[in-house]
Motif scaffolding. Structure first.
Motif, PDB file in Angstrom:
ATOM      1  N   ALA A  19     -11.529 -39.854  47.782  1.00 57.95           N
ATOM      2  CA  ALA A  19     -12.013 -38.570  47.243  1.00 57.95           C
ATOM      3  C   ALA A  19     -11.312 -38.255  45.919  1.00 57.95           C
ATOM      4  O   ALA A  19     -11.944 -37.806  44.956  1.00 57.95           O
ATOM      5  CB  ALA A  19     -11.781 -37.454  48.255  1.00 57.95           C
ATOM      6  N   LYS A  24     -13.978 -36.293  43.831  1.00 55.79           N
ATOM      7  CA  LYS A  24     -14.742 -35.488  44.784  1.00 55.79           C
ATOM      8  C   LYS A  24     -13.961 -34.305  45.352  1.00 55.79           C
ATOM      9  O   LYS A  24     -14.399 -33.676  46.312  1.00 55.79           O
ATOM     10  CB  LYS A  24     -15.178 -36.381  45.963  1.00 55.79           C
ATOM     11  CG  LYS A  24     -16.169 -37.462  45.567  1.00 55.79           C
ATOM     12  CD  LYS A  24     -16.644 -38.213  46.796  1.00 55.79           C
ATOM     13  CE  LYS A  24     -17.776 -39.165  46.424  1.00 55.79           C
ATOM     14  NZ  LYS A  24     -18.242 -39.932  47.581  1.00 55.79           N
ATOM     15  N   GLU A  27     -15.751 -31.012  46.047  1.00 57.86           N
ATOM     16  CA  GLU A  27     -16.889 -30.952  46.972  1.00 57.86           C
ATOM     17  C   GLU A  27     -16.492 -30.106  48.182  1.00 57.86           C
ATOM     18  O   GLU A  27     -15.347 -30.183  48.653  1.00 57.86           O
ATOM     19  CB  GLU A  27     -17.291 -32.362  47.417  1.00 57.86           C
ATOM     20  CG  GLU A  27     -17.939 -33.151  46.294  1.00 57.86           C
ATOM     21  CD  GLU A  27     -18.455 -34.516  46.744  1.00 57.86           C
ATOM     22  OE1 GLU A  27     -18.352 -34.841  47.951  1.00 57.86           O
ATOM     23  OE2 GLU A  27     -18.962 -35.232  45.861  1.00 57.86           O
ATOM     24  N   PRO A  28     -17.450 -29.288  48.716  1.00 54.81           N
ATOM     25  CA  PRO A  28     -17.122 -28.363  49.810  1.00 54.81           C
ATOM     26  C   PRO A  28     -16.411 -29.038  50.991  1.00 54.81           C
ATOM     27  O   PRO A  28     -15.534 -28.444  51.603  1.00 54.81           O
ATOM     28  CB  PRO A  28     -18.496 -27.830  50.238  1.00 54.81           C
ATOM     29  CG  PRO A  28     -19.366 -27.985  49.032  1.00 54.81           C
ATOM     30  CD  PRO A  28     -18.851 -29.160  48.254  1.00 54.81           C
ATOM     31  N   TYR A  29     -16.759 -30.296  51.272  1.00 55.72           N
ATOM     32  CA  TYR A  29     -16.138 -30.993  52.395  1.00 55.72           C
ATOM     33  C   TYR A  29     -14.622 -31.124  52.190  1.00 55.72           C
ATOM     34  O   TYR A  29     -13.850 -31.028  53.141  1.00 55.72           O
ATOM     35  CB  TYR A  29     -16.769 -32.390  52.525  1.00 55.72           C
ATOM     36  CG  TYR A  29     -16.197 -33.221  53.663  1.00 55.72           C
ATOM     37  CD1 TYR A  29     -16.738 -33.144  54.948  1.00 55.72           C
ATOM     38  CD2 TYR A  29     -15.124 -34.095  53.457  1.00 55.72           C
ATOM     39  CE1 TYR A  29     -16.228 -33.907  55.989  1.00 55.72           C
ATOM     40  CE2 TYR A  29     -14.604 -34.856  54.485  1.00 55.72           C
ATOM     41  CZ  TYR A  29     -15.159 -34.757  55.751  1.00 55.72           C
ATOM     42  OH  TYR A  29     -14.644 -35.516  56.780  1.00 55.72           O
ATOM     43  N   TRP A  30     -14.216 -31.352  50.928  1.00 50.49           N
ATOM     44  CA  TRP A  30     -12.806 -31.652  50.656  1.00 50.49           C
ATOM     45  C   TRP A  30     -11.971 -30.454  50.240  1.00 50.49           C
ATOM     46  O   TRP A  30     -10.739 -30.513  50.272  1.00 50.49           O
ATOM     47  CB  TRP A  30     -12.702 -32.744  49.583  1.00 50.49           C
ATOM     48  CG  TRP A  30     -13.142 -34.086  50.081  1.00 50.49           C
ATOM     49  CD1 TRP A  30     -14.280 -34.755  49.731  1.00 50.49           C
ATOM     50  CD2 TRP A  30     -12.471 -34.918  51.041  1.00 50.49           C
ATOM     51  NE1 TRP A  30     -14.354 -35.948  50.408  1.00 50.49           N
ATOM     52  CE2 TRP A  30     -13.256 -36.071  51.221  1.00 50.49           C
ATOM     53  CE3 TRP A  30     -11.275 -34.795  51.755  1.00 50.49           C
ATOM     54  CZ2 TRP A  30     -12.892 -37.106  52.098  1.00 50.49           C
ATOM     55  CZ3 TRP A  30     -10.905 -35.816  52.635  1.00 50.49           C
ATOM     56  CH2 TRP A  30     -11.718 -36.945  52.799  1.00 50.49           C
ATOM     57  N   HIS A 271      -5.775 -29.624  59.579  1.00 50.97           N
ATOM     58  CA  HIS A 271      -7.186 -29.551  59.182  1.00 50.97           C
ATOM     59  C   HIS A 271      -8.002 -30.667  59.824  1.00 50.97           C
ATOM     60  O   HIS A 271      -7.571 -31.818  59.873  1.00 50.97           O
ATOM     61  CB  HIS A 271      -7.302 -29.643  57.657  1.00 50.97           C
ATOM     62  CG  HIS A 271      -8.713 -29.657  57.163  1.00 50.97           C
ATOM     63  ND1 HIS A 271      -9.495 -28.519  57.156  1.00 50.97           N
ATOM     64  CD2 HIS A 271      -9.499 -30.665  56.707  1.00 50.97           C
ATOM     65  CE1 HIS A 271     -10.705 -28.830  56.685  1.00 50.97           C
ATOM     66  NE2 HIS A 271     -10.734 -30.126  56.409  1.00 50.97           N
ATOM     67  N   ALA A 274     -11.029 -35.035  58.283  1.00 49.81           N
ATOM     68  CA  ALA A 274     -10.973 -35.802  57.040  1.00 49.81           C
ATOM     69  C   ALA A 274     -11.397 -37.204  57.467  1.00 49.81           C
ATOM     70  O   ALA A 274     -10.643 -37.890  58.155  1.00 49.81           O
ATOM     71  CB  ALA A 274      -9.579 -35.818  56.452  1.00 49.81           C
ATOM     72  N   SER A 275     -12.582 -37.579  57.098  1.00 47.85           N
ATOM     73  CA  SER A 275     -13.160 -38.816  57.624  1.00 47.85           C
ATOM     74  C   SER A 275     -13.146 -38.701  59.153  1.00 47.85           C
ATOM     75  O   SER A 275     -13.620 -37.701  59.697  1.00 47.85           O
ATOM     76  CB  SER A 275     -12.351 -39.987  57.060  1.00 47.85           C
ATOM     77  OG  SER A 275     -12.708 -41.189  57.647  1.00 47.85           O
TER      78      SER A 275
END
Ligand code: DHB
Ligand code: FE
Length: 287
Positions: A19, A24, A27-30, A271, A274-275
């Motif tokens: 990422a 990345k 990006e909202p995911y990260w 969190h 993550a993957s």
């Protein structure tokens, strides 16, 4: 004399490196993942040590199944980021500290822990991703903020060392650091974990409750935490959750384990996802 100022604990998921390298992070995911490390990067700037003793595992990058050291200390002057299949990560060369590493090898081996001495070794995501999370993203021609001593632990091929042995090894590392005749500030980092399983019918396993209870215990009662049997990690935290034994090396090196004051918790973060991994992170400062 040198001393251990703090310990840092963090997962080392390779997708975090990807990422970062592919831009990345917004990006909202990260976003929530990297937000959790913002205080850590500031803390690192305010508390840059002279050396990081970085406990991690090699993922069949430097060591194949042909040769598997249980505990390996990097004594070289520098370590090259490894090519793990997509080319080397665009991060700086890792500068070692051969003098302190050799002293620690001498002291810890005389203290009855059999270390493998490694004078040439490439370092994979297990070591470089934690450096990024704590220090940001210097380019390949820049530098990490200080020298790093890589300390690789076999948590890939059984038999792997017990949490108890890792905890005792941390105590020997503290004695080694404190007998080094130069006033260096040394941080010790434990990486890998938290719950994750990458293969088989249980792939994707995450155990938030177990992870957090284990973190509580690591902080408050590390000796009891070190008694966690292998089977508990594998059953509760997945087959790769066993990487957590490396955190016990860092925890064993803290002052309270040798009768000193309890550490201060500077930061704690957890969190998911993550993957395929739960990410745990802790900063403990010696008082
Ligand atoms: C993955 C690999 C790791 O070494 C790890 O600690 C977590 C996740 C992965 O391949 O997703
Ligand atoms: Fe790993």
């Amino acid at each position: 004399m040198a001393r251990i100022t703090a310990s840092v604990y963090t997962s080392h998921v390779p997708a975090i490196g990807a990422a970062l390298d592919m831009g990345k992070t917004t990006e909202p995911y990260w976003v929530p993942l990297f937000a959790g490390y913002e205080p850590s990067k500031q803390w690192m700037k305010d508390n840059t040590p002279d050396v990081i003793f970085l406990v991690y595992n090699d993922h069949a990058t430097a060591f194949s199944l042909e040769m598997i050291p249980t505990f390996a200390i990097g004594t070289a002057a520098s370590f090259t980021p490894a090519d793990e299949g997509y080319g080397p990560r665009p991060v700086p060369q890792v500068i070692g500290h051969p003098e302190l590493a050799a002293h620690i090898a001498q002291s810890v081996i005389q203290d009855d822990f059999d270390l493998t001495i490694v004078n040439k070794m490439d370092v994979d995501h297990g070591l470089t991703v934690p450096l990024n999370l704590m220090c940001g993203s210097p380019g390949p021609d820049d530098a990490w903020p200080c020298p790093v001593i890589p300390f690789a632990v076999n948590v890939v091929q059984y038999p792997v060392p017990s949490g108890r042995r890792c905890f005792a090894l941390g105590q020997a590392i503290r004695r080694a650091v404190e007998s080094y005749d130069e006033p260096l500030k040394v941080q010790i980092w434990g990486t890998g974990g938290m719950s994750h399983q990458l293969q088989g019918p249980r792939a994707g396993l995450i155990n938030r409750e177990w992870d957090n209870a284990w973190l509580d215990k690591l902080i408050a009662d590390p000796k009891a935490c070190s008694e966690t049997p292998h089977i508990d990690y594998v059953r509760e935290a997945g087959s790769e959750g066993i990487e957590l034994v490396m955190w016990l090396i860092a925890r064993g090196a803290m002052a309270d384990v040798a009768g000193g004051a309890k550490p201060t918790v500077r930061h704690r973060f957890y969190h998911v996802p993550a993957s395929n991994t739960a990410v745990g992170h802790l900063i403990l400062e010696n008082n």
